[in-house]
Scaffold this motif. Structure first.
Motif, mmCIF file in Angstrom:
data_model
loop_
_atom_site.group_PDB
_atom_site.id
_atom_site.type_symbol
_atom_site.label_atom_id
_atom_site.label_comp_id
_atom_site.label_asym_id
_atom_site.label_seq_id
_atom_site.Cartn_x
_atom_site.Cartn_y
_atom_site.Cartn_z
ATOM 1 N N GLU A 251 0.838 -1.200 0.000
ATOM 2 C CA GLU A 251 0.000 0.000 0.000
ATOM 3 C C GLU A 251 0.872 1.248 0.000
ATOM 4 O O GLU A 251 2.046 1.224 0.381
ATOM 5 N N GLY A 252 0.252 2.363 -0.413
ATOM 6 C CA GLY A 252 0.932 3.645 -0.355
ATOM 7 C C GLY A 252 0.858 4.395 -1.672
ATOM 8 O O GLY A 252 0.122 4.032 -2.592
ATOM 9 N N ALA A 253 1.652 5.456 -1.741
ATOM 10 C CA ALA A 253 1.719 6.312 -2.929
ATOM 11 C C ALA A 253 3.172 6.642 -3.206
ATOM 12 O O ALA A 253 3.960 6.873 -2.278
ATOM 13 N N LEU A 254 3.529 6.671 -4.482
ATOM 14 C CA LEU A 254 4.909 6.907 -4.891
ATOM 15 C C LEU A 254 4.924 7.846 -6.085
ATOM 16 O O LEU A 254 4.214 7.640 -7.067
ATOM 17 N N THR A 255 5.729 8.907 -5.969
ATOM 18 C CA THR A 255 5.897 9.873 -7.051
ATOM 19 C C THR A 255 7.385 9.988 -7.359
ATOM 20 O O THR A 255 8.195 10.198 -6.450
ATOM 21 N N PHE A 256 7.740 9.832 -8.634
ATOM 22 C CA PHE A 256 9.150 9.832 -9.004
ATOM 23 C C PHE A 256 9.308 10.526 -10.355
ATOM 24 O O PHE A 256 8.343 10.732 -11.097
ATOM 25 N N GLY A 257 10.546 10.885 -10.643
ATOM 26 C CA GLY A 257 10.879 11.516 -11.914
ATOM 27 C C GLY A 257 12.362 11.429 -12.190
ATOM 28 O O GLY A 257 13.176 11.512 -11.258
ATOM 29 N N PHE A 258 12.733 11.235 -13.462
ATOM 30 C CA PHE A 258 14.131 11.169 -13.886
ATOM 31 C C PHE A 258 14.454 12.371 -14.770
ATOM 32 O O PHE A 258 13.562 13.127 -15.171
ATOM 33 N N GLU A 259 15.739 12.525 -15.058
ATOM 34 C CA GLU A 259 16.156 13.624 -15.929
ATOM 35 C C GLU A 259 15.617 13.449 -17.339
ATOM 36 O O GLU A 259 15.258 14.420 -17.998
ATOM 37 N N ASP A 260 15.545 12.194 -17.809
ATOM 38 C CA ASP A 260 15.030 11.897 -19.139
ATOM 39 C C ASP A 260 13.550 11.517 -19.023
ATOM 40 O O ASP A 260 13.210 10.547 -18.336
ATOM 41 N N PRO A 261 12.635 12.250 -19.638
ATOM 42 C CA PRO A 261 11.209 11.893 -19.549
ATOM 43 C C PRO A 261 10.901 10.517 -20.118
ATOM 44 O O PRO A 261 9.961 9.846 -19.654
ATOM 45 N N ALA A 262 11.679 10.050 -21.104
ATOM 46 C CA ALA A 262 11.445 8.724 -21.673
ATOM 47 C C ALA A 262 11.694 7.637 -20.634
ATOM 48 O O ALA A 262 10.920 6.671 -20.519
ATOM 49 N N THR A 263 12.740 7.793 -19.847
ATOM 50 C CA THR A 263 13.028 6.828 -18.787
ATOM 51 C C THR A 263 11.917 6.836 -17.743
ATOM 52 O O THR A 263 11.508 5.781 -17.234
ATOM 53 N N THR A 264 11.417 8.011 -17.406
ATOM 54 C CA THR A 264 10.302 8.109 -16.448
ATOM 55 C C THR A 264 9.072 7.365 -16.961
ATOM 56 O O THR A 264 8.402 6.648 -16.217
ATOM 57 N N GLY A 265 8.768 7.509 -18.256
ATOM 58 C CA GLY A 265 7.613 6.816 -18.816
ATOM 59 C C GLY A 265 7.775 5.307 -18.820
ATOM 60 O O GLY A 265 6.824 4.562 -18.515
ATOM 61 N N GLN A 266 8.980 4.803 -19.108
ATOM 62 C CA GLN A 266 9.215 3.362 -19.111
ATOM 63 C C GLN A 266 9.070 2.768 -17.713
ATOM 64 O O GLN A 266 8.403 1.741 -17.519
ATOM 65 N N VAL A 267 9.680 3.430 -16.711
ATOM 66 C CA VAL A 267 9.582 2.924 -15.340
ATOM 67 C C VAL A 267 8.142 3.006 -14.834
ATOM 68 O O VAL A 267 7.660 2.115 -14.117
ATOM 69 N N LEU A 268 7.425 4.052 -15.213
ATOM 70 C CA LEU A 268 6.031 4.192 -14.805
ATOM 71 C C LEU A 268 5.180 3.051 -15.366
ATOM 72 O O LEU A 268 4.311 2.508 -14.670
ATOM 73 N N ILE A 270 6.188 -0.011 -16.125
ATOM 74 C CA ILE A 270 6.520 -1.257 -15.420
ATOM 75 C C ILE A 270 5.872 -1.287 -14.042
ATOM 76 O O ILE A 270 5.291 -2.304 -13.616
ATOM 77 N N LEU A 271 5.934 -0.169 -13.303
ATOM 78 C CA LEU A 271 5.353 -0.131 -11.970
ATOM 79 C C LEU A 271 3.831 -0.231 -12.002
ATOM 80 O O LEU A 271 3.221 -0.813 -11.102
ATOM 81 N N CYS A 272 3.207 0.311 -13.028
ATOM 82 C CA CYS A 272 1.744 0.199 -13.136
ATOM 83 C C CYS A 272 1.325 -1.256 -13.364
ATOM 84 O O CYS A 272 0.303 -1.712 -12.813
ATOM 85 N N VAL A 273 2.125 -1.985 -14.142
ATOM 86 C CA VAL A 273 1.825 -3.410 -14.346
ATOM 87 C C VAL A 273 2.010 -4.188 -13.046
ATOM 88 O O VAL A 273 1.197 -5.063 -12.692
ATOM 89 N N LEU A 274 3.071 -3.875 -12.294
ATOM 90 C CA LEU A 274 3.287 -4.561 -11.019
ATOM 91 C C LEU A 274 2.231 -4.200 -9.989
ATOM 92 O O LEU A 274 1.888 -5.016 -9.130
ATOM 93 N N ALA A 275 1.714 -2.977 -10.052
ATOM 94 C CA ALA A 275 0.690 -2.557 -9.091
ATOM 95 C C ALA A 275 -0.600 -3.342 -9.255
ATOM 96 O O ALA A 275 -1.378 -3.481 -8.304
ATOM 97 N N VAL A 276 -0.860 -3.880 -10.456
ATOM 98 C CA VAL A 276 -2.068 -4.675 -10.679
ATOM 99 C C VAL A 276 -2.040 -5.947 -9.836
ATOM 100 O O VAL A 276 -3.062 -6.384 -9.289
ATOM 101 N N PHE A 277 -0.853 -6.543 -9.672
ATOM 102 C CA PHE A 277 -0.734 -7.779 -8.897
ATOM 103 C C PHE A 277 -0.897 -7.535 -7.404
ATOM 104 O O PHE A 277 -1.111 -8.479 -6.653
ATOM 105 N N THR A 278 -0.774 -6.315 -6.940
ATOM 106 C CA THR A 278 -0.961 -6.001 -5.521
ATOM 107 C C THR A 278 -2.378 -5.570 -5.202
ATOM 108 O O THR A 278 -2.642 -5.102 -4.099
ATOM 109 N N GLY A 279 -3.307 -5.712 -6.135
ATOM 110 C CA GLY A 279 -4.692 -5.322 -5.870
ATOM 111 C C GLY A 279 -4.935 -3.843 -6.034
ATOM 112 O O GLY A 279 -5.889 -3.311 -5.462
ATOM 113 N N ASN A 280 -4.071 -3.133 -6.812
ATOM 114 C CA ASN A 280 -4.213 -1.687 -7.051
ATOM 115 C C ASN A 280 -4.217 -0.874 -5.761
ATOM 116 O O ASN A 280 -4.882 0.142 -5.636
ATOM 117 N N HIS A 281 -3.459 -1.359 -4.739
ATOM 118 C CA HIS A 281 -3.336 -0.612 -3.488
ATOM 119 C C HIS A 281 -2.152 0.347 -3.513
ATOM 120 O O HIS A 281 -1.993 1.137 -2.584
#
Length: 334
Positions: A251-268, A270-281
């Motif tokens: 559970e919780g909330a996480l906000t992050f950002g990288f120098e390259d916006p493309a890297t931020t979008g890729q990591v976002l 991946i984390l959104c896909v992993l968040a589905v397995f945790t019940g969207n908490h």
């Protein structure tokens, strides 16, 4: 007499049954009662963060807690509510020691002796004579030595020129001799280098053949039916353990950002896909404008020792695993 003997045997049987029941109860508690864990992470920036965690067993009667506030790590172990690392300081009554009669009598006498010593030292300091330091005397022979040095300067210059010329001639002859000796040694050095290159090439070919044979040997060992069966069994047990050990809640909330916006979008993504397995908490947000990392994340889960014991017994009783271990040891000895 027989009645007494039966009574004693009855008591012994009751004691043995109670001991066996206690052992079974302890085994059931150890195997079935879960070990619960909880951890939390609070991040303001990448360098400023704090964390806390807790591991408990038997409904919190045995507990291990830890925390980090950004500066100091704190740990504590509690058993039945009593801390093992942080003991309460005992209250000690401060008692002032009263001076004895003997010390009170000796104090004035000691003061008088000290006063007499100070008076004697002051008188001795006044009587000491003042000694004046005499200034350094100048040497009178320096002028004579300078005159003699100037007279002998001309002869020394002539001798120095002659010696420098002889040294230059000797140095040139020595260089010529060294060059001739080096030229005479060149053929033998070339032969040694050629022979060393041949030896190194032979060693490389031998190592290549040995490496190729070992690769083929381990490849055949890996593709054998026994090794593949052992591998599949180990993978099944690992998946089983991960399913029962991994945290149940994230559970919780996480906000992050990288120098390259493309890297931020890729990591976002991946984390959104992993968040589905945790019940969207877990709420994940990306900042495409600046580099940052902040959030509050917590995990909860439990581990039962019965699952670990079941996997360990299954792996130890597998014949394919034992054969694979013996085959690997024999391959290493070859």
């Amino acid at each position: 007499m027989l009645h007494i003997l039966l009574f004693i045997l009855k008591i012994i049987g009751i004691l043995l049954l109670s001991i066996l029941g206690l052992i079974l109860l302890i085994l059931v508690l150890v195997l079935l009662v879960p070990v619960r864990y909880r951890a939390g992470l609070q991040m303001r920036t990448i360098a400023d963060y704090s964390a806390d965690g807790k591991v408990s067993w038997l409904f919190g009667l045995i507990c291990l807690t830890g925390s980090y506030d950004g500066e100091q790590v704190k740990l504590d172990i509690r058993i039945f509510g009593h801390s093992l690392l942080h003991k309460k300081p005992e209250k000690q009554k401060k008692r002032r020691k009263k001076p004895s009669q003997r010390q009170t009598r000796e104090q004035p006498a000691v003061r008088e002796i000290k006063a007499e010593k100070e008076n004697i030292e002051s008188k001795n300091a006044e009587c000491m004579p003042i000694v004046e330091q005499a200034g350094p005397k100048q040497d009178e022979k320096t002028s004579g030595q300078e005159i003699s040095d100037t007279e002998d300067g001309g002869t020394d210059a002539d001798e120095a020129e002659q010696t420098s010329g002889t040294h230059e001639k000797n140095h040139i002859w020595q260089k010529l001799r060294n060059g001739s000796t080096r030229l005479s040694r060149l053929p033998s050095q070339i032969r040694q280098k050629v022979s060393s290159i041949g030896h190194t090439w032979k060693n490389l070919s031998k190592r290549k053949d040995h490496l190729q044979s070992t690769v083929e040997k381990y490849h055949s060992f890996w593709n054998s039916t026994c090794t593949q069966a052992a591998k599949n069994h180990i993978l099944r047990e690992v998946k089983y353990l991960l399913r029962h050990i991994l945290p149940e809640k994230l559970e919780g909330a996480l906000t992050f950002g990288f120098e390259d916006p493309a890297t931020t979008g890729q990591v976002l993504g991946i984390l959104c896909v992993l968040a589905v397995f945790t019940g969207n908490h877990l709420e994940v947000n990306g900042n495409f404008e600046e580099k940052m990392l902040e959030g509050d994340v917590s995990i909860k889960g439990h581990i039962r020792l019965c699952h670990i014991a079941k996997s360990a017994i299954g792996l130890l009783t597998d014949k394919n695993i034992r054969k694979t271990i013996k085959g690997y040891q024999s391959y290493r000895q070859i």
